[in-house]
Design a protein around this motif. Structure first.
Motif, PDB file in Angstrom:
ATOM      1  N   THR A 126       0.865  -1.344   0.094  1.00 39.60           N
ATOM      2  CA  THR A 126       0.065   0.119   0.045  1.00 39.60           C
ATOM      3  C   THR A 126       0.924   1.095  -0.021  1.00 39.60           C
ATOM      4  OG1 THR A 126      -1.610  -1.074   1.249  1.00 39.60           O
ATOM      5  CG2 THR A 126      -1.686   1.330   1.369  1.00 39.60           C
ATOM      6  N   ALA A 127       1.801   1.288   0.729  1.00 39.98           N
ATOM      7  CA  ALA A 127       2.750   2.328   0.724  1.00 39.98           C
ATOM      8  C   ALA A 127       3.633   2.512  -0.514  1.00 39.98           C
ATOM      9  CB  ALA A 127       3.905   2.213   2.104  1.00 39.98           C
ATOM     10  N   ASP A 128       3.842   1.307  -0.997  1.00 40.27           N
ATOM     11  CA  ASP A 128       4.674   1.621  -2.389  1.00 40.27           C
ATOM     12  C   ASP A 128       3.640   2.043  -3.455  1.00 40.27           C
ATOM     13  OD1 ASP A 128       6.643   1.132  -4.084  1.00 40.27           O
ATOM     14  OD2 ASP A 128       6.000  -1.102  -4.807  1.00 40.27           O
ATOM     15  N   SER A 129       2.612   1.573  -3.579  1.00 41.15           N
ATOM     16  CA  SER A 129       1.432   2.248  -4.447  1.00 41.15           C
ATOM     17  C   SER A 129       1.292   3.590  -4.239  1.00 41.15           C
ATOM     18  CB  SER A 129      -0.091   1.531  -4.435  1.00 41.15           C
ATOM     19  OG  SER A 129      -0.543   1.569  -3.239  1.00 41.15           O
ATOM     20  N   GLY A 152       2.205   6.646  -6.691  1.00 44.71           N
ATOM     21  CA  GLY A 152       1.288   7.727  -7.375  1.00 44.71           C
ATOM     22  C   GLY A 152       1.809   9.188  -6.984  1.00 44.71           C
ATOM     23  N   ILE A 153       2.549   9.294  -6.004  1.00 44.14           N
ATOM     24  CA  ILE A 153       3.086  10.646  -5.608  1.00 44.14           C
ATOM     25  C   ILE A 153       4.316  10.879  -6.692  1.00 44.14           C
ATOM     26  CG2 ILE A 153       4.186  12.129  -3.844  1.00 44.14           C
ATOM     27  CD1 ILE A 153       2.496  10.699  -1.853  1.00 44.14           C
ATOM     28  N   THR A 154       5.175   9.987  -7.043  1.00 42.71           N
ATOM     29  CA  THR A 154       6.417  10.540  -7.455  1.00 42.71           C
ATOM     30  C   THR A 154       6.385   9.848  -9.118  1.00 42.71           C
ATOM     31  OG1 THR A 154       7.330   8.343  -6.827  1.00 42.71           O
ATOM     32  CG2 THR A 154       7.739  10.231  -5.599  1.00 42.71           C
ATOM     33  N   ASP A 155       5.281   9.739  -9.720  1.00 45.29           N
ATOM     34  CA  ASP A 155       5.213   9.176 -10.919  1.00 45.29           C
ATOM     35  C   ASP A 155       6.108   7.913 -11.402  1.00 45.29           C
ATOM     36  OD1 ASP A 155       3.033  10.956 -11.673  1.00 45.29           O
ATOM     37  OD2 ASP A 155       4.504  12.297 -11.980  1.00 45.29           O
ATOM     38  N   ASN A 156       6.077   7.205 -10.339  1.00 48.64           N
ATOM     39  CA  ASN A 156       6.986   5.702 -10.292  1.00 48.64           C
ATOM     40  C   ASN A 156       8.403   5.916 -10.238  1.00 48.64           C
ATOM     41  OD1 ASN A 156       4.720   3.887 -10.277  1.00 48.64           O
ATOM     42  ND2 ASN A 156       4.253   4.111 -12.632  1.00 48.64           N
ATOM     43  N   ALA A 157       8.795   7.254  -9.965  1.00 49.44           N
ATOM     44  CA  ALA A 157      10.105   7.361  -9.972  1.00 49.44           C
ATOM     45  C   ALA A 157      10.842   6.786  -8.873  1.00 49.44           C
ATOM     46  CB  ALA A 157      10.643   8.881  -9.823  1.00 49.44           C
ATOM     47  N   PHE A 158      10.010   6.419  -7.830  1.00 49.03           N
ATOM     48  CA  PHE A 158      10.701   5.545  -6.343  1.00 49.03           C
ATOM     49  C   PHE A 158       9.664   4.717  -5.951  1.00 49.03           C
ATOM     50  CE2 PHE A 158      10.589   5.250  -1.887  1.00 49.03           C
ATOM     51  CZ  PHE A 158      11.955   5.115  -1.676  1.00 49.03           C
ATOM     52  N   LYS A 159      10.509   3.432  -6.140  1.00 48.40           N
ATOM     53  CA  LYS A 159       9.807   2.203  -5.689  1.00 48.40           C
ATOM     54  C   LYS A 159      10.088   1.714  -4.199  1.00 48.40           C
ATOM     55  CE  LYS A 159       8.483   0.206  -9.750  1.00 48.40           C
ATOM     56  NZ  LYS A 159       6.938  -0.065  -9.822  1.00 48.40           N
ATOM     57  N   LEU A 160       9.169   1.627  -3.377  1.00 47.08           N
ATOM     58  CA  LEU A 160       9.471   1.340  -1.920  1.00 47.08           C
ATOM     59  C   LEU A 160       9.842  -0.218  -1.699  1.00 47.08           C
ATOM     60  CD1 LEU A 160       9.684   2.309   1.024  1.00 47.08           C
ATOM     61  CD2 LEU A 160       7.110   1.489   1.062  1.00 47.08           C
ATOM     62  N   THR A 161       9.419  -0.852  -2.699  1.00 44.72           N
ATOM     63  CA  THR A 161       9.959  -2.539  -2.746  1.00 44.72           C
ATOM     64  C   THR A 161      11.346  -2.631  -3.173  1.00 44.72           C
ATOM     65  OG1 THR A 161       9.000  -2.768  -4.683  1.00 44.72           O
ATOM     66  CG2 THR A 161       7.521  -3.274  -2.819  1.00 44.72           C
ATOM     67  N   GLU A 162      11.888  -1.908  -3.925  1.00 47.85           N
ATOM     68  CA  GLU A 162      13.251  -1.886  -4.179  1.00 47.85           C
ATOM     69  C   GLU A 162      14.307  -1.530  -3.030  1.00 47.85           C
ATOM     70  OE1 GLU A 162      14.003   0.504  -7.679  1.00 47.85           O
ATOM     71  OE2 GLU A 162      12.802  -1.035  -8.873  1.00 47.85           O
ATOM     72  N   VAL A 163      13.679  -0.777  -2.140  1.00 49.93           N
ATOM     73  CA  VAL A 163      14.518  -0.003  -1.111  1.00 49.93           C
ATOM     74  C   VAL A 163      14.463  -0.902   0.106  1.00 49.93           C
ATOM     75  CG1 VAL A 163      14.946   2.028   0.295  1.00 49.93           C
ATOM     76  CG2 VAL A 163      14.605   2.310  -2.231  1.00 49.93           C
ATOM     77  N   VAL A 164      13.194  -1.301   0.394  1.00 54.31           N
ATOM     78  CA  VAL A 164      12.543  -2.008   1.587  1.00 54.31           C
ATOM     79  C   VAL A 164      12.370  -3.446   1.390  1.00 54.31           C
ATOM     80  CG1 VAL A 164      11.258  -2.215   3.559  1.00 54.31           C
ATOM     81  CG2 VAL A 164      11.733   0.144   2.551  1.00 54.31           C
ATOM     82  N   GLY A 165      13.544  -4.352   1.246  1.00 55.65           N
ATOM     83  CA  GLY A 165      13.190  -5.723   1.111  1.00 55.65           C
ATOM     84  C   GLY A 165      14.063  -6.318   2.280  1.00 55.65           C
TER      85      GLY A 165
END
Length: 134
Positions: free
Chosen positions: A67-70, A74-87
Motif C-alpha cells: 500500500t505504501a509502495d502504491s 502515485g506521488i512520484t510518478d513511479n520514480a521511487f519504488k519502496l519495494t526496491e529499497v525496503v526488502g
C-alpha cells in the motif's frame, strides 16, 4: 522522614531463621562489568535482529508495504519504488548495523558506568547491601 535505605540499614526487630549481614559494595571490577555488559548487549542484539525480522514479516503479511509502495508511486510518478529499497535483505542488513552499534555502545557504557561508580564510591562510601543466610 526516613528513606528506604535507612529502614534497611536498621536492625530488624523480628527474629529470623538465618544470619543477616550488611556489606558495602565499594568496588566494581572493570573487566567483570565489561563482560557482563557485553553479554547483555549480545542478548539485545539477538532481540533486535528477531524483532526487525518479525516486524518486516507483519508488514508484508498485512500488505502495508504494498500500500505504501502504491501511494509513493502515485506521488512520484513511479520514480521511487519502496519495494526496491525496503526488502528483506536491506531490512536485515540495517538490523545488523543497529545491533552492532548497540553492542559497541552498551559495552562501552557498562565500562564507563563501572568507572564512574568506582570514582563515586570515594565520595559516597559505597552501596549498602544486605544478605541473609537461610
Amino acid at each position: 522522614m526516613s528513606t528506604v535505605a535507612d529502614k534497611l540499614a536498621k536492625k530488624s526487630t523480628r527474629k529470623t531463621g538465618g544470619k543477616q549481614v550488611r556489606l558495602r559494595l565499594v568496588y566494581v571490577d572493570f573487566w567483570s562489568a565489561v563482560k557482563l555488559s557485553f553479554l547483555g548487549a549480545v542478548a539485545l542484539a539477538v532481540v533486535t535482529m528477531v524483532s526487525f525480522f518479525l516486524i518486516y514479516l507483519v508488514l508484508q503479511a498485512t500488505n502495508v508495504l504494498t500500500t505504501a509502495d502504491s501511494f509513493l508511486a502515485g506521488i512520484t510518478d513511479n520514480a521511487f519504488k519502496l519495494t526496491e529499497v525496503v526488502g528483506l535483505p536491506q531490512v536485515m542488513a540495517f538490523a545488523a548495523v543497529v545491533a552492532i552499534l548497540n553492542l559497541i555502545v552498551f559495552t562501552v557504557l557498562g565500562a564507563v558506568i563501572a568507572g564512574i561508580y568506582n570514582l563515586a564510591v570515594k565520595v559516597t562510601g559505597g552501596l549498602l547491601v544486605g544478605f541473609m543466610s537461610n
